[in-house]
Design a protein around this motif. Sequence first.
Motif, PDB file in Angstrom:
ATOM      1  N   PRO A 245       4.623   0.410   1.970  1.00 55.64           N
ATOM      2  CA  PRO A 245       5.705   0.719   2.907  1.00 55.64           C
ATOM      3  C   PRO A 245       6.579   1.844   2.359  1.00 55.64           C
ATOM      4  CG  PRO A 245       6.203  -1.285   1.687  1.00 55.64           C
ATOM      5  CD  PRO A 245       4.799  -0.901   1.322  1.00 55.64           C
ATOM      6  N   ALA A 246       7.417   2.401   3.209  1.00 53.21           N
ATOM      7  CA  ALA A 246       8.257   3.537   2.824  1.00 53.21           C
ATOM      8  C   ALA A 246       9.185   3.203   1.664  1.00 53.21           C
ATOM      9  CB  ALA A 246       9.069   4.013   4.026  1.00 53.21           C
ATOM     10  N   ASN A 247       9.631   1.950   1.578  1.00 48.93           N
ATOM     11  CA  ASN A 247      10.556   1.586   0.499  1.00 48.93           C
ATOM     12  C   ASN A 247       9.834   1.270  -0.811  1.00 48.93           C
ATOM     13  OD1 ASN A 247       9.432  -0.844   1.313  1.00 48.93           O
ATOM     14  ND2 ASN A 247      11.370  -1.958   1.373  1.00 48.93           N
ATOM     15  N   ALA A 248       8.533   1.627  -0.882  1.00 49.34           N
ATOM     16  CA  ALA A 248       7.770   1.488  -2.125  1.00 49.34           C
ATOM     17  C   ALA A 248       6.972   2.761  -2.394  1.00 49.34           C
ATOM     18  CB  ALA A 248       6.837   0.289  -2.046  1.00 49.34           C
ATOM     19  N   SER A 249       7.481   3.891  -1.906  1.00 52.77           N
ATOM     20  CA  SER A 249       6.709   5.138  -1.952  1.00 52.77           C
ATOM     21  C   SER A 249       6.809   5.836  -3.310  1.00 52.77           C
ATOM     22  CB  SER A 249       7.180   6.084  -0.852  1.00 52.77           C
ATOM     23  OG  SER A 249       8.551   6.399  -1.012  1.00 52.77           O
ATOM     24  N   GLY A 250       5.789   6.635  -3.589  1.00 50.79           N
ATOM     25  CA  GLY A 250       5.741   7.384  -4.837  1.00 50.79           C
ATOM     26  C   GLY A 250       5.351   6.544  -6.032  1.00 50.79           C
TER      27      GLY A 250
END
Length: 204
Positions: free
Chosen positions: A86-91
């Motif tokens: 998800p976006a809140n776990a990116s990179g």
Amino acid sequence: YLRDLSTPTGITVGPDGAIWFAQRGVGAIGRITPDGQITEWRTITPRAAPLSVTTGSDGAIWFTLTAANVIGRIALDGTMMEFPLPANASGPQWITTGPDGALWFTARASNTIVRMTTGGAVSTYPVPTPGAGVNGITVGPDGGLWFTESTADAVGRIGLDGAIVEIPLGEGATPTGIATGADGAIWFSAQGTDRVGRLEPFGP
């Protein structure tokens, strides 16, 4: 020898006794036996820049795909799976297996520490300092996960309950790699000061 521009990065010992490693430049996971035989598998997502690998509690090799925001899994027979984040776990950056059997990794773009079960369930924990540049991660002897904050010049600790503590190191330290030593201390590379640092773990 590996192919030109393979750019090997993360490395781990697999449960089969072979060495498994990420090849960032060619988007592949490699395996080398003690006698030098090399096998490699391309990631499902092309040009995904695999960076870090770890042996999971399920006996498979898990790895981060930094350019695709994906966590990958490869079984010892080469069967591969990928788990979009998800976006809140990116990179996703560096990954390790926690004492609870889950995968824990730093997620630089979202400035979070992430826990993912081997079934793919994700929990995220924001790092208090904005833009901390979370990087390396290791399991501490105190049962917590210790990680570096390259941009914030700090080392952090997250407990299995998600509580985060940050330890400032001083401006310009730029910590990157981190490991638990045989002496029970946390050791880290302070790239900006040309030093190696040592911290006594303090528990929950």
